[in-house]
Design an enzyme around this catalytic site. Structure first.
Site, PDB file in Angstrom:
ATOM      1  N   GLU A 486      17.334  38.089  23.433  1.00 18.37           N
ATOM      2  CA  GLU A 486      17.038  37.367  22.182  1.00 18.37           C
ATOM      3  C   GLU A 486      17.644  35.960  22.217  1.00 18.37           C
ATOM      4  O   GLU A 486      17.017  34.997  21.780  1.00 18.37           O
ATOM      5  CB  GLU A 486      17.572  38.185  20.989  1.00 18.37           C
ATOM      6  CG  GLU A 486      17.529  37.491  19.642  1.00 18.37           C
ATOM      7  CD  GLU A 486      16.127  37.152  19.144  1.00 18.37           C
ATOM      8  OE1 GLU A 486      15.142  37.528  19.792  1.00 18.37           O
ATOM      9  OE2 GLU A 486      16.027  36.466  18.115  1.00 18.37           O
ATOM     10  N   LYS A 490      15.420  32.519  21.802  1.00 14.08           N
ATOM     11  CA  LYS A 490      15.670  31.466  20.795  1.00 14.08           C
ATOM     12  C   LYS A 490      15.686  30.091  21.466  1.00 14.08           C
ATOM     13  O   LYS A 490      15.131  29.128  20.955  1.00 14.08           O
ATOM     14  CB  LYS A 490      17.008  31.684  20.066  1.00 14.08           C
ATOM     15  CG  LYS A 490      17.069  32.826  19.086  1.00 14.08           C
ATOM     16  CD  LYS A 490      16.233  32.665  17.842  1.00 14.08           C
ATOM     17  CE  LYS A 490      14.841  33.152  17.988  1.00 14.08           C
ATOM     18  NZ  LYS A 490      14.482  34.483  17.706  1.00 14.08           N
ATOM     19  N   GLU A 493      12.190  29.005  22.625  1.00 19.06           N
ATOM     20  CA  GLU A 493      11.301  28.716  21.501  1.00 19.06           C
ATOM     21  C   GLU A 493      11.567  27.383  20.847  1.00 19.06           C
ATOM     22  O   GLU A 493      10.641  26.642  20.544  1.00 19.06           O
ATOM     23  CB  GLU A 493      11.557  29.757  20.396  1.00 19.06           C
ATOM     24  CG  GLU A 493      10.791  30.985  20.453  1.00 19.06           C
ATOM     25  CD  GLU A 493      11.091  31.822  19.228  1.00 19.06           C
ATOM     26  OE1 GLU A 493      12.253  32.200  19.017  1.00 19.06           O
ATOM     27  OE2 GLU A 493      10.155  32.087  18.477  1.00 19.06           O
TER      28      GLU A 493
HETATM   29  C1  F6R Z   1      10.622  34.856  17.819  1.00 18.84           C
HETATM   30  C2  F6R Z   1       9.635  35.361  16.894  1.00 18.84           C
HETATM   31  C3  F6R Z   1       8.522  36.168  17.450  1.00 18.84           C
HETATM   32  C4  F6R Z   1       8.233  37.343  16.509  1.00 18.84           C
HETATM   33  C5  F6R Z   1       6.996  38.120  16.988  1.00 18.84           C
HETATM   34  C6  F6R Z   1       6.716  39.320  16.102  1.00 18.84           C
HETATM   35  O1  F6R Z   1      11.618  34.124  17.172  1.00 18.84           O
HETATM   36  O2  F6R Z   1       9.704  35.131  15.723  1.00 18.84           O
HETATM   37  O3  F6R Z   1       8.793  36.615  18.735  1.00 18.84           O
HETATM   38  O4  F6R Z   1       9.340  38.173  16.458  1.00 18.84           O
HETATM   39  O5  F6R Z   1       5.879  37.276  16.991  1.00 18.84           O
HETATM   40  O6  F6R Z   1       6.517  38.935  14.786  1.00 18.84           O
HETATM   41  P1  F6R Z   1       6.573  39.988  13.615  1.00 18.84           P
HETATM   42  O7  F6R Z   1       7.967  40.477  13.523  1.00 18.84           O
HETATM   43  O8  F6R Z   1       6.129  39.249  12.404  1.00 18.84           O
HETATM   44  O9  F6R Z   1       5.631  41.089  14.009  1.00 18.84           O
END
Ligand code: F6R
Length: 617
Positions: A486, A490, A493
Site C-alpha cells: 500500500e 500511494k 499514484e
Molecule cells: C488507490 C485506490 C484504488 C482503489 C480501487 C478500488 O489509492 O484508491 O486502488 O482502492 O480502485 O476502489 P473501491 O474501493 O472504490 O472499489
C-alpha cells in the site's frame, strides 16, 4: 468514472450543477460541462477540456442565463481524447434541442453510429455517447413522446451506462437511465436531484433513493417516478444519507488528501463505534441476513481491487490467526475469469470504498450466480455493491474525495478486524477472554492514530527531502507486507515515482538486486514483542540492504531499542497488539507520499490518468 449530476427545482441550476460537479470531480477530471434550459426556454451548453475550473472560467466569460433545470458532467475519457469537442454534454438532432450526458461505455456504438451516419446524421465528437443523443432526438422527432423515445433508445444500448437527458421542448423534465453504472436520486422539497453518488447533492438533501439496474428515472421538481426499461413502475425505498455535507469539503486543509489522512482517528472510531461493547465483545447485527454462512463457512474469499485488496490482505492475517479459517484474496478482475472453486459454504466478501468498482461488482454477481452469499464491506450508502450484496458491513469513513485512498483503507482494516473477531467467536477459535482483549485494544486505535498524526511532521519532512528520488522500495513481513504494498501504491499514484513493495523474506530471492548505493527503502518493522519473532528477521533484512548501500527509513514501534542502530531514519508508532499495528504503520507512509508529491508540485487529490471510481471493466 465520470461524474453525473442533474437538477430540477427553484434554485439556480448552474450553481447546483457546479457544486455537484465539484464534489464529484474525483470521478474524472479530463473535461467538464453543463447544459441547462434557461427560463426563456433555450438550451444552453458550456463545456471545456481540463479540470472543472476551466469550465467555471468558460461560464464566467460567457455567463449562462437563469435556469432551474440542468445536467452536468465531469469526464474520465474512454472514447475520444479529452478535448472540448469530446466533453459532455452532447447535443442531439439537427436542431440541437436535446442534451445528453453519459457515464460508461456503449459497446454497440459502432453499429448504431453506422445507422445514424447512413441516415445523414452529422457528428460533432468522437464519443460513443453522442450516438445516444442523436438516437433519442430522432425517436422523439418521430413520436413526440420524450419518455417513450428515451425508453426505446436505452433498450437498444449494450454495455454500461448512466445517461441523463434534457430537451428544450420539455423544460420541466430530466430523464435518466441506469445499467451497470451508478445513479442515485436526491429527494428535495419542490426540487429533485440526480447524482453518480450522494456527494453530488448531500449539501441540499439527505433523502435519497438508489436507482436499480435497468431502471429509468423521470425527474420533475414536484415528483420522481422510477420505471423499469419496459415502462413498469418500480417501487423504491428512500434512505437517509449519513454523511455530513461538510465532510465532503476541504475544511481549510490544503488538499482533500491531507484532510482525509487527518480524519482517520474519527473514521476508524466511527467504523468501530457501536460494534464493540464495553467488554470488548463484537456486536455485528448487520450480519443477521447471512448468519448461516457466517456460522458454517469453511472458506472466505475476498474480492477487491487496489487499496481495498491490500486491506483484504491485511484482514487475511487476522482471519487466519484469530478465526482459523482459510482465506484467499482475489483481485476482482482476475477472480471470475479463473473458474474459481466456490461452494455454498464459501463466504465471499467484496471490499470497496465506492461500492461502484465494476470489476468488484462483476465478481460479486459471479459469486452470487454460483450460489455464494456475498458480504460487502463498503463505504458508500446506496452504492450498487451494497444493494446487490446479501449483507453490508459499512465502513463509516465518510466521503473520501481524494483519488488516493487513505481513510477508507484504515476503516476497511478496522472492519476486517471486527469481522475476524466476530467469526473467531462463532467458530470458537479464540477463547472469549482473548477475543475481548483484542476488542478492547481495537477501541484504543483512534487515540493511537491521533498520536501518530501528532508526530507525523518528521515523516512529512522526510517525504519532502526525497523529491528527487527515482525509486523507493518498501519492505514488510506478515501483516506489514500488505502495508508495504500500500505504501508503494500511494507513492506511484500521487508522486509518479517507481515504487515496489516486497515481502522482506522475498528480498534475497531477487529484488535485492535492485538495491544500490543510496536506494531509499522504507521498512515496516514488526513489534519486538511479536511472539512470532519476526522482529530479528526484519532487522537482518535491514542489515542485508544496508550492506549494499540502501538508505533505510524504518517504521517501528516505540520502545524498539534496536532498530535505530541500523536505519538512517526511524519513525516510531505507539505500541499496540501486533495484528492491529497495520493501521498505525500505514499513516506515516501516506504522509510520506503526500509530502513528496507536494514537494514535486503535483496535485495530490487528482493524480494524472486516474479516477476514483473505476466503473468500467
Ligand atoms: C488507490 C485506490 C484504488 C482503489 C480501487 C478500488 O489509492 O484508491 O486502488 O482502492 O480502485 O476502489 P473501491 O474501493 O472504490 O472499489
Amino acid at each position: 468514472m465520470c461524474g453525473i449530476v442533474g437538477y430540477v427545482g427553484p434554485r439556480s441550476s448552474v450553481e447546483v450543477l457546479l457544486g455537484g460537479l465539484r464534489r464529484l470531480e474525483y470521478r474524472g477530471y479530463d473535461s467538464a460541462g453543463v447544459s441547462l434550459i434557461s427560463n426563456d426556454g433555450r438550451l444552453e451548453t458550456r463545456k471545456r477540456a481540463g479540470k472543472l475550473d476551466r469550465l467555471v472560467e468558460a461560464i464566467a466569460e460567457h455567463p449562462l442565463d437563469v435556469a432551474h433545470i440542468g445536467i452536468g458532467h465531469t469526464r474520465w475519457a474512454t472514447h475520444g481524447a479529452p478535448t472540448d469537442g469530446n466533453a459532455h454534454p452532447h447535443l442531439g438532432g439537427a436542431e440541437q434541442k436535446l442534451s445528453l450526458i453519459h457515464n460508461g461505455i456503449i459497446e454497440n456504438f459502432s453499429e448504431l453510429k453506422a445507422e445514424l451516419l447512413a441516415a445523414g446524421t452529422r457528428f460533432a465528437s468522437e464519443t460513443d455517447s453522442e450516438v445516444a443523443a442523436h438516437l433519442v432526438a430522432a425517436e422523439y422527432q418521430k413520436s413526440g413522446d420524450l419518455i417513450a423515445a428515451f425508453r426505446s433508445v436505452v433498450n437498444r444500448l449494450h454495455g454500461a451506462f448512466t445517461i441523463l437527458v434534457i430537451h428544450q421542448d420539455q423544460p420541466d423534465l430530466v430523464l435518466a437511465a441506469r445499467r451497470n453504472a451508478p445513479l442515485v436520486v436526491g429527494l428535495g422539497d419542490g426540487e429533485n436531484f440526480l447524482g453518480s453518488d450522494v456527494a453530488a447533492f448531500v449539501e441540499h438533501t439527505k433523502r435519497a433513493i438508489s436507482v436499480g439496474q435497468d431502471e429509468i428515472v423521470i425527474l420533475r421538481a414536484d415528483g420522481v417516478t422510477i420505471e423499469d426499461f419496459a415502462g413498469n413502475p418500480s417501487p423504491h425505498e428512500e434512505f437517509t444519507v449519513d454523511w455530513d455535507a461538510s465532510a465532503a469539503s476541504k475544511g481549510g486543509w490544503p488538499s482533500f488528501m491531507a484532510k482525509e489522512i487527518a480524519d482517520q482517528p474519527q473514521s476508524v472510531g466511527d467504523t468501530l463505534m457501536g460494534r464493540l461493547d464495553s467488554t470488548g465483545a463484537v456486536v455485528l447485527d448487520e450480519l443477521a441476513p447471512i448468519s448461516d454462512v457466517v456460522a458454517n463457512a469453511d472458506r472466505i474469499i475476498f474480492v477487491a481491487c487496489g487499496t481495498a485488496a491490500y486491506a483484504a490482505e491485511v484482514g487475511k492475517y487476522a482471519f487466519e490467526k484469530w478465526a482459523r479459517i482459510v482465506v484467499s484474496v482475489e483481485l476482482s478482475h482476475e477472480f471470475r475469469y479463473r473458474d474459481p472453486i466456490l461452494t455454498p459454504n464459501t463466504l465471499v466478501v467484496a471490499v470497496s470504498q465506492s461500492g461502484e468498482t465494476m470489476d468488484t461488482l462483476m465478481a460479486t454477481r459471479y459469486a452470487k450466480e454460483a450460489g455464494c452469499q456475498v458480504l460487502a464491506i463498503c463505504n458508500t450508502q446506496g452504492a450498487t455493491l451494497a444493494r446487490e450484496s446479501d449483507a453490508v458491513l459499512y465502513t463509516h469513513a465518510g466521503p473520501e474525495v481524494a483519488v488516493a485512498s487513505t481513510k477508507a483503507f484504515t476503516a476497511q482494516i478496522a472492519a476486517m478486524h471486527l469481522l475476524a473477531l466476530h467469526m473467531a467467536g462463532i467458530r470458537k477459535a479464540l477463547p472469549e477472554a482473548a477475543a475481548n482483549q483484542i476488542g478492547r485494544e481495537l477501541l484504543k486505535l483512534p487515540a493511537k492514530v491521533t498520536e501518530v498524526l501528532a508526530s507525523a511532521g518528521s515523516m512529512a519532512e522526510l517525504g519532502k527531502s526525497f523529491g528527487d528520488a527515482k525509486s523507493v522500495l518498501f519492505l514488510g513481513r506478515n501483516v506489514g507486507y500488505p502495508i508495504a504494498l500500500e505504501g508503494a501504491l500511494k507513492l506511484k499514484e500521487i508522486a509518479y515515482i517507481h515504487a515496489e513493495g516486497f515481502a522482506a523474506g522475498e528480498l534475497k530471492h531477487g529484488p535485492i538486486a535492485l538495491v544500490e548505493q543510496g536506494q531509499p527503502v522504507i521498512v515496516i518493522v514488526p513489534s519486538p514483542a511479536d511472539s512470532d519473532s519476526l522482529h530479528p528477521k526484519v532487522i537482518s533484512n535491514i542489515q542485508e540492504i544496508r550492506a549494499r548501500g540502501a538508505k533505510v527509513i524504518a517504521i517501528a514501534e516505540v520502545g524498539d531499542g534496536l532498530v535505530s542502530q541500523f536505519a538512517e531514519h526511524v519513525f516510531y508508532v505507539p505500541q499496540i497488539q501486533p495484528m492491529l499495528a497495520s493501521i498505525l504503520n500505514v499513516i506515516p507512509l501516506q504522509i510520506f507520499a503526500m509530502a513528496l508529491a507536494n514537494a514535486k508540485g503535483l496535485d495530490v487529490d487528482q493524480p494524472r490518468n486516474l479516477a476514483k471510481s473505476v466503473t468500467v471493466e
